[in-house]
Design a protein around this motif. Structure first.
Motif, PDB file in Angstrom:
ATOM      1  N   ALA A 178      35.001  77.281  65.508  1.00 55.81           N
ATOM      2  CA  ALA A 178      35.946  78.186  65.249  1.00 55.81           C
ATOM      3  C   ALA A 178      37.221  77.637  64.686  1.00 55.81           C
ATOM      4  O   ALA A 178      37.870  78.255  63.811  1.00 55.81           O
ATOM      5  CB  ALA A 178      36.234  79.078  66.581  1.00 55.81           C
ATOM      6  N   MET A 179      37.797  76.505  65.582  1.00 50.32           N
ATOM      7  CA  MET A 179      38.781  75.643  64.918  1.00 50.32           C
ATOM      8  C   MET A 179      38.786  75.418  63.528  1.00 50.32           C
ATOM      9  O   MET A 179      39.574  75.721  62.935  1.00 50.32           O
ATOM     10  CB  MET A 179      39.175  74.629  65.846  1.00 50.32           C
ATOM     11  N   LEU A 180      37.546  74.930  63.091  1.00 48.45           N
ATOM     12  CA  LEU A 180      37.266  74.367  61.817  1.00 48.45           C
ATOM     13  C   LEU A 180      37.561  75.658  60.928  1.00 48.45           C
ATOM     14  O   LEU A 180      38.004  75.347  59.832  1.00 48.45           O
ATOM     15  CB  LEU A 180      35.990  73.868  61.720  1.00 48.45           C
ATOM     16  N   ARG A 181      36.944  76.850  61.260  1.00 51.93           N
ATOM     17  CA  ARG A 181      37.008  77.982  60.340  1.00 51.93           C
ATOM     18  C   ARG A 181      38.525  78.462  60.221  1.00 51.93           C
ATOM     19  O   ARG A 181      39.086  78.633  58.891  1.00 51.93           O
ATOM     20  CB  ARG A 181      36.170  79.104  60.667  1.00 51.93           C
ATOM     21  N   GLU A 182      39.167  78.380  61.181  1.00 47.90           N
ATOM     22  CA  GLU A 182      40.663  78.487  61.257  1.00 47.90           C
ATOM     23  C   GLU A 182      41.746  77.710  60.255  1.00 47.90           C
ATOM     24  O   GLU A 182      42.393  78.276  59.659  1.00 47.90           O
ATOM     25  CB  GLU A 182      41.316  78.679  62.737  1.00 47.90           C
ATOM     26  N   VAL A 183      41.328  76.318  60.235  1.00 52.67           N
ATOM     27  CA  VAL A 183      42.004  75.599  59.421  1.00 52.67           C
ATOM     28  C   VAL A 183      41.444  75.441  58.004  1.00 52.67           C
ATOM     29  O   VAL A 183      41.812  74.429  57.099  1.00 52.67           O
ATOM     30  CB  VAL A 183      42.134  74.382  60.323  1.00 52.67           C
ATOM     31  N   GLY A 184      40.436  76.058  57.866  1.00 51.70           N
ATOM     32  CA  GLY A 184      39.878  76.196  56.429  1.00 51.70           C
ATOM     33  C   GLY A 184      38.678  75.100  56.121  1.00 51.70           C
ATOM     34  O   GLY A 184      38.411  74.795  55.032  1.00 51.70           O
ATOM     35  N   VAL A 185      38.242  74.591  57.139  1.00 50.23           N
ATOM     36  CA  VAL A 185      37.081  73.453  56.986  1.00 50.23           C
ATOM     37  C   VAL A 185      35.579  74.094  56.963  1.00 50.23           C
ATOM     38  O   VAL A 185      35.482  74.820  57.816  1.00 50.23           O
ATOM     39  CB  VAL A 185      37.284  72.314  58.068  1.00 50.23           C
ATOM     40  N   ARG A 186      34.955  73.950  55.902  1.00 52.70           N
ATOM     41  CA  ARG A 186      33.707  74.349  55.700  1.00 52.70           C
ATOM     42  C   ARG A 186      32.876  73.561  56.638  1.00 52.70           C
ATOM     43  O   ARG A 186      32.734  72.300  56.381  1.00 52.70           O
ATOM     44  CB  ARG A 186      33.051  74.826  54.351  1.00 52.70           C
ATOM     45  N   GLU A 187      31.736  74.033  57.225  1.00 53.38           N
ATOM     46  CA  GLU A 187      30.910  73.095  58.308  1.00 53.38           C
ATOM     47  C   GLU A 187      30.082  72.401  57.384  1.00 53.38           C
ATOM     48  O   GLU A 187      29.827  71.092  57.510  1.00 53.38           O
ATOM     49  CB  GLU A 187      30.114  73.930  59.440  1.00 53.38           C
ATOM     50  N   GLU A 188      29.711  72.827  56.012  1.00 48.47           N
ATOM     51  CA  GLU A 188      28.659  72.057  55.326  1.00 48.47           C
ATOM     52  C   GLU A 188      29.380  71.021  54.622  1.00 48.47           C
ATOM     53  O   GLU A 188      28.572  70.151  54.016  1.00 48.47           O
ATOM     54  CB  GLU A 188      27.970  72.915  54.200  1.00 48.47           C
ATOM     55  N   ASP A 189      30.764  70.917  54.389  1.00 49.14           N
ATOM     56  CA  ASP A 189      31.434  69.795  53.812  1.00 49.14           C
ATOM     57  C   ASP A 189      31.637  68.456  54.819  1.00 49.14           C
ATOM     58  O   ASP A 189      31.969  67.313  54.302  1.00 49.14           O
ATOM     59  CB  ASP A 189      32.782  70.428  53.476  1.00 49.14           C
ATOM     60  N   VAL A 190      31.588  68.813  56.166  1.00 45.84           N
ATOM     61  CA  VAL A 190      31.708  67.738  57.077  1.00 45.84           C
ATOM     62  C   VAL A 190      30.521  67.325  57.921  1.00 45.84           C
ATOM     63  O   VAL A 190      30.767  66.288  58.523  1.00 45.84           O
ATOM     64  CB  VAL A 190      32.981  68.062  58.149  1.00 45.84           C
ATOM     65  N   GLY A 223      33.401  60.431  56.100  1.00 41.79           N
ATOM     66  CA  GLY A 223      34.465  60.032  56.845  1.00 41.79           C
ATOM     67  C   GLY A 223      34.263  59.904  58.325  1.00 41.79           C
ATOM     68  O   GLY A 223      33.113  59.488  58.558  1.00 41.79           O
ATOM     69  N   THR A 224      35.226  60.212  59.301  1.00 45.07           N
ATOM     70  CA  THR A 224      35.070  59.882  60.514  1.00 45.07           C
ATOM     71  C   THR A 224      35.465  61.349  61.284  1.00 45.07           C
ATOM     72  O   THR A 224      36.037  62.331  60.480  1.00 45.07           O
ATOM     73  CB  THR A 224      35.942  58.886  61.003  1.00 45.07           C
ATOM     74  N   VAL A 225      35.328  61.278  62.493  1.00 46.06           N
ATOM     75  CA  VAL A 225      35.674  62.554  63.316  1.00 46.06           C
ATOM     76  C   VAL A 225      37.154  62.932  63.065  1.00 46.06           C
ATOM     77  O   VAL A 225      37.622  63.839  62.890  1.00 46.06           O
ATOM     78  CB  VAL A 225      35.350  62.387  64.710  1.00 46.06           C
ATOM     79  N   GLN A 226      37.993  61.801  63.018  1.00 49.84           N
ATOM     80  CA  GLN A 226      39.364  61.928  62.891  1.00 49.84           C
ATOM     81  C   GLN A 226      39.908  62.335  61.616  1.00 49.84           C
ATOM     82  O   GLN A 226      40.682  63.288  61.487  1.00 49.84           O
ATOM     83  CB  GLN A 226      40.112  60.668  63.209  1.00 49.84           C
ATOM     84  N   SER A 227      39.159  61.717  60.379  1.00 52.84           N
ATOM     85  CA  SER A 227      39.273  62.282  59.206  1.00 52.84           C
ATOM     86  C   SER A 227      38.983  63.509  58.674  1.00 52.84           C
ATOM     87  O   SER A 227      39.711  64.247  58.127  1.00 52.84           O
ATOM     88  CB  SER A 227      39.238  61.108  58.114  1.00 52.84           C
ATOM     89  N   PRO A 283      42.764  67.954  59.490  1.00 48.46           N
ATOM     90  CA  PRO A 283      43.177  69.361  59.152  1.00 48.46           C
ATOM     91  C   PRO A 283      43.773  70.175  60.163  1.00 48.46           C
ATOM     92  O   PRO A 283      44.836  70.809  59.821  1.00 48.46           O
ATOM     93  CB  PRO A 283      41.699  69.948  58.891  1.00 48.46           C
ATOM     94  N   LEU A 284      43.382  69.842  61.541  1.00 53.88           N
ATOM     95  CA  LEU A 284      43.945  70.307  62.693  1.00 53.88           C
ATOM     96  C   LEU A 284      45.273  69.982  62.825  1.00 53.88           C
ATOM     97  O   LEU A 284      46.265  70.930  62.846  1.00 53.88           O
ATOM     98  CB  LEU A 284      42.972  70.214  63.840  1.00 53.88           C
ATOM     99  N   ALA A 285      45.378  68.824  62.471  1.00 53.07           N
ATOM    100  CA  ALA A 285      46.907  68.221  62.699  1.00 53.07           C
ATOM    101  C   ALA A 285      47.840  68.664  61.788  1.00 53.07           C
ATOM    102  O   ALA A 285      48.996  68.991  62.112  1.00 53.07           O
ATOM    103  CB  ALA A 285      46.638  66.687  62.694  1.00 53.07           C
ATOM    104  N   GLU A 286      47.280  68.596  60.420  1.00 54.02           N
ATOM    105  CA  GLU A 286      48.209  69.071  59.430  1.00 54.02           C
ATOM    106  C   GLU A 286      48.535  70.382  59.644  1.00 54.02           C
ATOM    107  O   GLU A 286      49.442  70.776  59.327  1.00 54.02           O
ATOM    108  CB  GLU A 286      47.527  68.814  58.031  1.00 54.02           C
ATOM    109  N   SER A 287      47.547  71.333  59.995  1.00 54.87           N
ATOM    110  CA  SER A 287      47.986  72.835  60.278  1.00 54.87           C
ATOM    111  C   SER A 287      49.148  72.699  61.272  1.00 54.87           C
ATOM    112  O   SER A 287      49.886  73.640  61.214  1.00 54.87           O
ATOM    113  CB  SER A 287      46.835  73.536  60.585  1.00 54.87           C
ATOM    114  N   LEU A 288      48.913  72.048  62.238  1.00 52.47           N
ATOM    115  CA  LEU A 288      49.864  72.387  63.411  1.00 52.47           C
ATOM    116  C   LEU A 288      51.212  71.662  63.174  1.00 52.47           C
ATOM    117  O   LEU A 288      52.263  72.213  63.504  1.00 52.47           O
ATOM    118  CB  LEU A 288      49.443  71.685  64.742  1.00 52.47           C
ATOM    119  N   VAL A 289      51.357  70.708  62.227  1.00 51.62           N
ATOM    120  CA  VAL A 289      52.544  70.260  61.771  1.00 51.62           C
ATOM    121  C   VAL A 289      53.231  71.162  60.784  1.00 51.62           C
ATOM    122  O   VAL A 289      54.375  71.331  61.070  1.00 51.62           O
ATOM    123  CB  VAL A 289      52.552  68.714  61.040  1.00 51.62           C
TER     124      VAL A 289
END
Length: 578
Positions: free
Chosen positions: A145-157, A298-302, A307-313
């Motif tokens: 749900a968080m990934l959808r909220e910050v605009g990350v598509r599951e199929e991309d990661v 990439g990695t879990v972090q990248s 995307p979550l960190a950038e959204s919160l910042v």
């Protein structure tokens, strides 16, 4: 922290897939969106969003106090509750998200140089590296749900859900299929798992597999009441298996290696209660509970945290301080509340102490090793919250993580693999992942921009203290000359073009027998100090995910933020709505 918690096929009562299993979570709210407790109107943000930066350059509060004076001169900053979140794993980012959305001014601190994933972790030769390989299971609704909220598509990661193979010195022992695959008849648990894996065990006789039925009573009895759960916690998993009549061969050939890569210790060193919880959540709740996928680029972090960190910042002005080690958490003796903390940076090799004052709350999103460091440096905190001292006394598990770039491609049936019962493991649990299969569309990135030459492996040892004593070259030789060729003959003769080894002492939570009482609670005796992480006891806010679990850590972080609101640890910022 978690890798591949392999499937344990054991009996259980048929369990329907209920919404509560996937979202009993954000304070009992649906997986998408913040809790009503956090649905406050946002206070006026800073005119310039605070970016991610090194703690060495931070001016939040240095020795001369200039940063604090600047903050005090800004009315908007004074009106917002100020919270420090110590630790930037899933628990820390979950807490930061909840508190930012409640209108708090949040400072997130971590020892990693850049915990947001914006700066890649590289080997000395410039190739990407990640500390361990972490899987994402079917029932991870809040992270999704968080990934959808910050605009990350599951199929991309994420990769597709993949099967996993288990190897011993005798060859392939078993394969864990993708249980949700359409080729398998969907049946109530555990019937679906039994039918789906009927032909997947290559050497373990059916009679030994059937002895797993002895765990049915324990599964039903575990949740009877709190006293029963604590009794199971004091028992080792090995003792439980003996009492329930599991065959020695089942335990030695399958369950022991499974636990070594699922909870990272053998059954005689694990709490029976946590072992049963993990078994239920990952293997028995539903037929497809063990279906797992991996990061595909990439990695879990990248891929996920950045995307979550950038959204919160950008949206909430989150401040992320990397490269700092938190020392003392100060507690005011008169009020009994945490009021500040110190942290140390080492820019240019010179250690410098900084301070955050006038905090309204502190979230400790730390593992046992980090908790030990903070509590040891905080006498007033240790005195006021003895439960944190007990948590700091718990042990951790050593991990050795490696990455190997080969001179050729090696064909392996499944990308996720477990090594068991090899003498060369020295008592550890071993895993290897074919990253060139998981990142098949991004081969050049795995090679740091170089022309790909062959397979790229992530190989890890859990409970790996004995392996850690070897030098780097011997660890790589152990893998390429002994372990990997014994599992998959195609590795014979393959050479390492490049490799990297990292030792992580005490890095993973150890759920030892009797440890439940000492694990930190979500809410401490200090009203404005809470804890977050997969080892935290959540009480009546307990989440369905158990054990070493990214979903559980993230949800616990969200609950830690909610808890501060419920208990009055912090109050909503000026202008915050209900």
């Amino acid at each position: 922290q978690q890798l591949c918690a392999p499937p344990l096929t054991a009996p259980s009562l048929p369990v329907p897939r209920l919404p509560a299993m996937s979202s009993a979570l954000l304070t009992r709210q649906p997986a998408v969106g913040p809790s009503p407790l956090l649905r406050a109107r946002r206070a006026t943000r800073r005119s310039t969003a605070t970016g991610v930066r090194s703690a060495a350059s931070d001016v939040a509060k240095s020795k001369n106090g200039e940063g604090e004076k600047a903050s005090a001169a800004t009315p908007a900053a004074v009106s917002k509750p100020r919270v420090a979140v110590v630790g930037a794993g899933w628990g820390g980012f979950g807490a930061a998200k909840a508190l930012c959305e409640a209108g708090c001014e949040v400072v997130l601190l971590d020892g990693i140089g850049d915990p947001t994933g914006a700066t890649p972790s590289l080997t000395p030769t410039g190739k990407p590296f990640e500390y361990g390989t972490r899987g994402f299971w079917k029932d991870y609704p809040n992270i999704e749900a968080m990934l959808r909220e910050v605009g990350v598509r599951e199929e991309d990661v994420f990769s597709d859900f993949t099967a996993s193979s288990f190897f011993s010195p005798f060859g392939l022992e078993a394969t864990a299929p993708v249980f949700g695959n359409s080729e398998y008849l969907q049946l109530p648990s555990p019937l679906g798992q039994v039918f789906a894996t009927f032909d997947n065990f290559k050497r373990l006789p059916l009679a030994d597999r059937a002895s797993m039925a002895g765990l049915l009573y324990a599964m039903l009895d575990l949740g009877r009441d709190d006293a029963t759960f604590r009794a199971y916690d004091r028992m080792t998993a090995h003792d439980l298996f003996l009492r329930m009549g599991l065959s020695k061969r089942l335990v030695d050939d399958f369950i022991r290696p499974t636990l070594l890569v699922g909870l990272f210790k053998p059954p005689e060193e694990l709490s029976a209660a946590v072992t049963m919880e993990l078994l239920y959540y990952y293997a028995l709740a539903h037929q497809d509970s063990f279906d797992v996928r991996w990061i595909s680029r990439g990695t879990v972090q990248s891929a996920l945290v950045r995307p979550l960190a950038e959204s919160l910042v950008s949206k909430h002005g989150l401040t992320v301080l990397g490269g700092c080690r938190v020392g003392e958490v100060t507690v005011d003796t008169a009020s009994g509340r945490a009021t500040g903390l110190t942290y140390v940076t080492s820019a240019g090799g010179a250690a410098e102490t900084h301070e955050l004052r006038d905090l309204d709350a502190v979230v400790l999103a730390l593992g046992a090793k980090g908790m030990r460091g903070v509590v040891a440096a905080s006498p007033a905190l240790a005195r006021a919250a003895p439960e944190l001292s007990r948590a700091a006394s718990l042990g951790g598990i050593d991990v050795v993580t490696t990455r190997i770039w080969l001179d050729r491609y090696v064909e392996v049936e499944n990308p996720a693999n477990v090594l068991s019962r090899f003498e060369g493991l020295r008592g550890a649990g071993g895993t290897f992942f074919m990253l060139d299969q998981l990142h098949k569309d991004h081969q050049e990135e795995l090679w740091g921009g170089e022309e790909p030459q062959g397979s790229v492996l992530a190989c890890d040892f859990y409970n790996g203290g004995a392996v850690a004593c070897l030098c780097d070259a011997d660890i790589i030789s152990l893998l390429l000359d002994e372990l990997l060729p014994a599992a998959v003959p195609g590795f014979k003769g393959a050479k390492a073009v490049d490799s990297h080894v990292v030792r992580c002492p005490g890095a993973v939570t150890w759920f030892s027998p009797g440890s439940f009482e000492s694990r930190p609670p979500l809410e401490t005796t200090i009203s404005n100090v809470v804890c977050a992480g997969d080892w935290v006891r959540m009480g009546d806010r307990e989440h369905g995910a158990k054990g070493l679990c990214q979903e559980r850590a993230y949800v616990c972080g969200l609950e830690a933020g909610n808890s501060l609101m419920r208990r009055g640890g912090v109050t909503r910022s000026a202008g915050g709505g209900g």
